[in-house]
Design an enzyme around this catalytic site. Structure first.
Site, short mmCIF file in Angstrom:
data_model
loop_
_atom_site.label_atom_id
_atom_site.label_comp_id
_atom_site.label_asym_id
_atom_site.label_seq_id
_atom_site.Cartn_x
_atom_site.Cartn_y
_atom_site.Cartn_z
N GLU A 222 -12.74 2.02 5.43
CA GLU A 222 -11.68 2.12 6.43
C GLU A 222 -11.58 3.59 6.84
OE1 GLU A 222 -7.12 0.54 6.97
OE2 GLU A 222 -7.52 2.17 5.56
N GLN B 191 -9.93 0.50 -0.61
CA GLN B 191 -10.39 1.06 0.66
C GLN B 191 -10.79 2.51 0.42
OE1 GLN B 191 -6.93 0.40 3.19
NE2 GLN B 191 -7.80 -1.50 3.99
N GLU C 252 0.81 -1.21 0.00
CA GLU C 252 0.00 0.00 0.00
C GLU C 252 0.85 1.26 0.00
OE1 GLU C 252 -3.82 1.85 2.42
OE2 GLU C 252 -2.49 0.48 3.47
N ASP D 62 -6.10 2.55 -1.85
CA ASP D 62 -6.88 3.27 -0.84
C ASP D 62 -7.09 4.69 -1.36
OD1 ASP D 62 -7.66 4.84 1.40
OD2 ASP D 62 -6.81 3.36 2.76
#
Length: 266
Positions: free
Chosen positions: A246, A210, A149, A184
């Site tokens: 999240e 996310q 990530e 994300d």
């Protein structure tokens, strides 16, 4: 009573952040009652694995993701996958996480890259490729997806690599089909922006999504990211993986879940 929410996307709740008003083990039931069919969490290792398995089974939930252990937070540790001189710690943390992931039938395992000191930046690339090659070989023959990530430098100063473009280039160099990008939207908006075109460019390398609002990292209904067209684009592309909430709820989690009806395509 459990409910279900009809959606073109497979939604997951990160219960390390959502439902934090309740003890961790009680959050599985709260997530199911809210309409989620999957959950993920950061670090389950302090809890009894059989108890987690029981909660998943009782609530008919999928555990779609966990992280590798972060190390000692008091020493500034946040994973080891790209940290020079910490190969043994990476393998120990990865092996532990892999054991849990297999036992709990987890879909994806986030291999945390870690904080890299300025003087070690030149070495970190090779360390990352070496460690992720080890991890990729360990999951051959399984369905487990490994994730890396890009975390923004505001939330996590010194993080190995905050740019999805650069991480995808590393994944191409690595050449392992089971190692994917954690996309994300919160982190990538802060670090790079241009979310829809960036998502399209990296589509073949993405293993998980996310989301949270920017800048406050709360529910996705406010802030500088317009999530309705993003979710619609994911549905149009027939994304078959999970899309995980999240974020840090502004109040009691249940009170802020209106976005599940207003932003997510049916």
């Amino acid at each position: 009573m459990s409910v279900s929410v009809s959606s073109a996307l497979r939604l997951s709740a990160n219960i390390s952040m959502l439902f934090a008003e309740a003890p961790f083990l009680d959050r599985f039931a709260l997530a199911r009652q809210a309409g989620f069919v999957a959950v993920e969490c950061h670090f389950p290792y302090a809890f009894d694995r059989s108890e987690i398995s029981s909660r998943l089974r009782d609530q008919d939930l999928v555990l779609n993701g966990i992280n590798t252990p972060s190390g000692d937070a008091s020493r500034g540790e946040f994973g080891f996958a790209a940290v020079p001189g910490r190969k043994d710690e990476f393998r120990k943390s990865f092996d532990q996480a892999l054991e849990w992931a297999i036992a709990l039938k987890v879909a994806s395992l986030h291999c945390m890259c870690g904080i890299v000191q300025a003087e070690d930046k030149g070495k970190a690339r090779d360390v990352f490729l070496h460690n992720m090659s080890y991890a990729a070989k360990a999951v051959k023959g399984t369905d487990l997806i490994l994730l890396v990530e890009p975390i923004n430098q505001i939330d996590r100063p010194g993080w190995f690599n905050s740019k999805s473009d650069e991480l995808v280039a590393l994944l191409q160099d690595l050449g392992e089909d089971q190692v994917k990008l954690m996309f994300d939207f919160y982190h990538i908006q802060i670090s790079e922006g241009d979310l829809l075109r960036r998502m399209e460019r990296h589509w073949a390398h993405i293993g998980h999504f996310q989301f949270a609002s920017v800048p406050e990292r709360a529910e996705p209904d406010l802030g500088e990211i317009s999530y309705a067209p993003i979710f619609a684009d994911l549905a149009r592309r027939n994304w078959q993986g999970w899309v995980a909430a999240e974020y840090k709820p502004r109040g009691v989690t249940q009170a802020g879940l209106g976005w599940m009806q207003t932003l997510v395509p049916a």
